[in-house]
Write a protein that holds these residues in place. Structure first.
Motif, PDB file in Angstrom:
ATOM      1  N   LEU A 196       0.813  -1.187   0.029  1.00  0.00           N
ATOM      2  CA  LEU A 196       0.037   0.013  -0.025  1.00  0.00           C
ATOM      3  C   LEU A 196       0.966   1.163   0.107  1.00  0.00           C
ATOM      4  N   VAL A 197       0.413   2.061  -1.008  1.00  0.00           N
ATOM      5  CA  VAL A 197       1.044   3.678  -0.793  1.00  0.00           C
ATOM      6  C   VAL A 197       0.329   4.400  -0.060  1.00  0.00           C
ATOM      7  N   ARG A 198       0.926   5.162   0.942  1.00  0.00           N
ATOM      8  CA  ARG A 198       0.322   6.278   1.972  1.00  0.00           C
ATOM      9  C   ARG A 198       0.659   7.419   1.480  1.00  0.00           C
ATOM     10  N   ILE A 199      -0.082   8.483   1.375  1.00  0.00           N
ATOM     11  CA  ILE A 199       0.153   9.952   1.237  1.00  0.00           C
ATOM     12  C   ILE A 199      -0.286  10.602   2.481  1.00  0.00           C
ATOM     13  N   GLY A 200       0.772  10.861   3.109  1.00  0.00           N
ATOM     14  CA  GLY A 200       0.164  11.871   4.508  1.00  0.00           C
ATOM     15  C   GLY A 200       0.259  10.867   5.584  1.00  0.00           C
ATOM     16  N   GLN A 201       0.654  11.249   6.875  1.00  0.00           N
ATOM     17  CA  GLN A 201       0.648  10.447   8.092  1.00  0.00           C
ATOM     18  C   GLN A 201      -0.494  10.995   9.213  1.00  0.00           C
ATOM     19  N   GLY A 202      -1.050  10.029   9.778  1.00  0.00           N
ATOM     20  CA  GLY A 202      -1.795  10.281  10.875  1.00  0.00           C
ATOM     21  C   GLY A 202      -2.970  11.067  10.414  1.00  0.00           C
ATOM     22  N   SER A 203      -3.355  12.266  11.013  1.00  0.00           N
ATOM     23  CA  SER A 203      -4.500  13.111  10.884  1.00  0.00           C
ATOM     24  C   SER A 203      -4.286  13.873   9.489  1.00  0.00           C
ATOM     25  N   GLU A 204      -2.985  13.740   9.015  1.00  0.00           N
ATOM     26  CA  GLU A 204      -2.725  14.132   7.516  1.00  0.00           C
ATOM     27  C   GLU A 204      -2.950  13.339   6.388  1.00  0.00           C
ATOM     28  N   GLN A 205      -3.166  12.163   6.556  1.00  0.00           N
ATOM     29  CA  GLN A 205      -3.383  11.199   5.680  1.00  0.00           C
ATOM     30  C   GLN A 205      -4.373  11.408   4.658  1.00  0.00           C
ATOM     31  N   VAL A 206      -4.117  11.481   3.496  1.00  0.00           N
ATOM     32  CA  VAL A 206      -5.184  11.644   2.431  1.00  0.00           C
ATOM     33  C   VAL A 206      -5.363  10.705   1.528  1.00  0.00           C
ATOM     34  N   ASP A 207      -4.499   9.796   1.437  1.00  0.00           N
ATOM     35  CA  ASP A 207      -4.654   8.708   0.567  1.00  0.00           C
ATOM     36  C   ASP A 207      -3.886   7.105   0.690  1.00  0.00           C
ATOM     37  N   LEU A 208      -4.569   6.183   0.698  1.00  0.00           N
ATOM     38  CA  LEU A 208      -3.914   4.999   0.983  1.00  0.00           C
ATOM     39  C   LEU A 208      -4.515   3.980   0.015  1.00  0.00           C
ATOM     40  N   GLN A 209      -3.563   3.534  -0.940  1.00  0.00           N
ATOM     41  CA  GLN A 209      -4.124   2.434  -1.952  1.00  0.00           C
ATOM     42  C   GLN A 209      -3.144   1.665  -2.490  1.00  0.00           C
ATOM     43  N   PRO A 210      -3.423   0.227  -3.032  1.00  0.00           N
ATOM     44  CA  PRO A 210      -2.522  -0.459  -3.407  1.00  0.00           C
ATOM     45  C   PRO A 210      -1.734   0.017  -4.657  1.00  0.00           C
ATOM     46  N   CYS A 211      -0.555  -0.280  -4.504  1.00  0.00           N
ATOM     47  CA  CYS A 211       0.226  -0.045  -5.953  1.00  0.00           C
ATOM     48  C   CYS A 211       1.733  -0.488  -5.736  1.00  0.00           C
ATOM     49  N   GLY A 212       2.242  -0.853  -6.980  1.00  0.00           N
ATOM     50  CA  GLY A 212       3.368  -1.452  -6.957  1.00  0.00           C
ATOM     51  C   GLY A 212       4.461  -0.485  -7.686  1.00  0.00           C
ATOM     52  N   GLY A 213       4.051   0.632  -7.782  1.00  0.00           N
ATOM     53  CA  GLY A 213       5.033   1.532  -8.532  1.00  0.00           C
ATOM     54  C   GLY A 213       5.947   2.435  -8.082  1.00  0.00           C
ATOM     55  N   THR A 214       6.604   3.303  -8.504  1.00  0.00           N
ATOM     56  CA  THR A 214       7.792   4.345  -7.791  1.00  0.00           C
ATOM     57  C   THR A 214       7.051   5.483  -7.536  1.00  0.00           C
ATOM     58  N   HIS A 215       7.408   6.028  -6.733  1.00  0.00           N
ATOM     59  CA  HIS A 215       6.853   7.542  -5.991  1.00  0.00           C
ATOM     60  C   HIS A 215       7.719   8.343  -5.367  1.00  0.00           C
ATOM     61  N   VAL A 216       7.647   9.642  -5.519  1.00  0.00           N
ATOM     62  CA  VAL A 216       8.371  10.611  -4.963  1.00  0.00           C
ATOM     63  C   VAL A 216       8.447  10.453  -3.237  1.00  0.00           C
ATOM     64  N   ARG A 217       9.303  10.856  -2.408  1.00  0.00           N
ATOM     65  CA  ARG A 217       9.164  10.708  -0.978  1.00  0.00           C
ATOM     66  C   ARG A 217       8.323  11.717  -0.324  1.00  0.00           C
ATOM     67  N   ARG A 218       8.184  13.056  -1.028  1.00  0.00           N
ATOM     68  CA  ARG A 218       7.168  13.917  -0.441  1.00  0.00           C
ATOM     69  C   ARG A 218       6.439  14.634  -1.681  1.00  0.00           C
ATOM     70  N   SER A 219       5.187  15.002  -1.406  1.00  0.00           N
ATOM     71  CA  SER A 219       4.378  15.551  -2.476  1.00  0.00           C
ATOM     72  C   SER A 219       5.010  16.907  -2.933  1.00  0.00           C
ATOM     73  N   GLY A 220       5.589  17.598  -2.218  1.00  0.00           N
ATOM     74  CA  GLY A 220       6.016  18.919  -2.640  1.00  0.00           C
ATOM     75  C   GLY A 220       7.267  18.619  -3.799  1.00  0.00           C
ATOM     76  N   GLU A 221       7.665  17.600  -3.768  1.00  0.00           N
ATOM     77  CA  GLU A 221       8.606  17.269  -5.088  1.00  0.00           C
ATOM     78  C   GLU A 221       7.881  17.439  -6.188  1.00  0.00           C
ATOM     79  N   ILE A 222       6.735  17.156  -6.321  1.00  0.00           N
ATOM     80  CA  ILE A 222       6.065  16.993  -7.817  1.00  0.00           C
ATOM     81  C   ILE A 222       6.236  18.379  -8.412  1.00  0.00           C
ATOM     82  N   GLY A 223       5.881  19.388  -7.622  1.00  0.00           N
ATOM     83  CA  GLY A 223       5.777  21.001  -8.299  1.00  0.00           C
ATOM     84  C   GLY A 223       4.378  21.127  -8.950  1.00  0.00           C
ATOM     85  N   ARG A 224       4.127  22.254  -9.423  1.00  0.00           N
ATOM     86  CA  ARG A 224       2.902  22.710  -9.993  1.00  0.00           C
ATOM     87  C   ARG A 224       2.407  21.718 -10.998  1.00  0.00           C
TER      88      ARG A 224
END
Length: 239
Positions: A189-217
């Motif tokens: 499962l890939v989780r975005i955000g922790q604790g009360s800040e969690q916004v997404d949790l879903q199965p995924c086998g792909g590669t992701h950035v460590r923090r959403s801010g790296e994505i840019g606009r």
């Protein structure tokens, strides 16, 4: 079996390896791979292999038999013999762009909380198809909401559950067209955000950035009607 180095560290750009097999179609199998194989809407990685007295361009990586990853060489390339100790070099700029888009698509599924019927990831853009009978009233509001999520610089992490736990929580699966890989007894499962800040949790086998801010606009592209029930939402890196 190929050890999945990219799963342990998606930021690993170089690593040693050893050739364990050559396929009938001219592919190269290593004991461990930093190259992600095509799957889940994400294209396979590219790069090169180097060894004493030789090198080979890798144009993509695909899944082989069982847990093998097959590296596909450029046409006419000289292949390293079985047993060769070599070094892997990832096309990092391309991979990093794919990681940004993939993570942004997870957040897009938060902004548009509808069932996902398909998706595709490319280097500078990506798209999700939604079960969306009516077009959104305000596309700019959706773009603003997505960029606001990205700007929160949320941590992106992973956890594992058993297949039985996934079966007991089917709402974790957002994609109607692609189901999480099974057979190993557990699901990532890939989780975005922790604790009360969690916004997404879903199965995924792909590669992701460590923090959403790296994505840019992110900029929205076309929202296309694909069928009576489906609409395709395109996004692209704006920075």
């Amino acid at each position: 079996m190929t050890e999945l180095l990219f799963r342990d560290d998606a930021y690993l750009t170089e690593a040693p390896g050893q050739v364990t097999a050559l396929t009938d179609r001219g592919g190269v199998v290593l004991d461990a791979s930093i190259f992600y194989p095509t799957g889940g809407g994400q294209p396979g990685d590219s790069g090169r292999l180097t060894w004493d007295g030789g090198s080979m361009q890798v144009i993509t990586a695909v899944k082989g038999e069982g847990d093998e990853i097959v590296l596909v060489p450029a046409e006419g390339a000289t292949l390293p013999p079985v047993g060769t100790a070599l070094y892997q070099h990832l096309d990092w700029e391309r991979r990093y762009a794919l990681m940004k888009i993939h993570t942004a698509l997870h957040l897009l599924s938060v902004v548009i909380p509808l069932p996902v019927t398909g998706g595709q990831i490319a280097e500078e853009q990506g798209r999700l198809d939604f079960d969306m009978p009516e077009a959104p009233e305000d596309k700019q509001a959706l773009e603003d909401a997505l960029n606001a999520l990205i700007a929160r610089d949320l941590e992106v992490s992973e956890t594992w559950i058993t297949e039985a736990e996934l079966d007991a929580n089917p709402n974790l699966v957002k994609t109607m067209s692609v189901q999480p890989p099974r057979g190993a007894g557990r699901v990532r499962l890939v989780r975005i955000g922790q604790g009360s800040e969690q916004v997404d949790l879903q199965p995924c086998g792909g590669t992701h950035v460590r923090r959403s801010g790296e994505i840019g606009r992110i900029r929205f592209g076309k929202i296309e009607k694909k069928s009576r029930q489906n609409r395709r939402v395109r996004i692209e890196l704006a920075d």
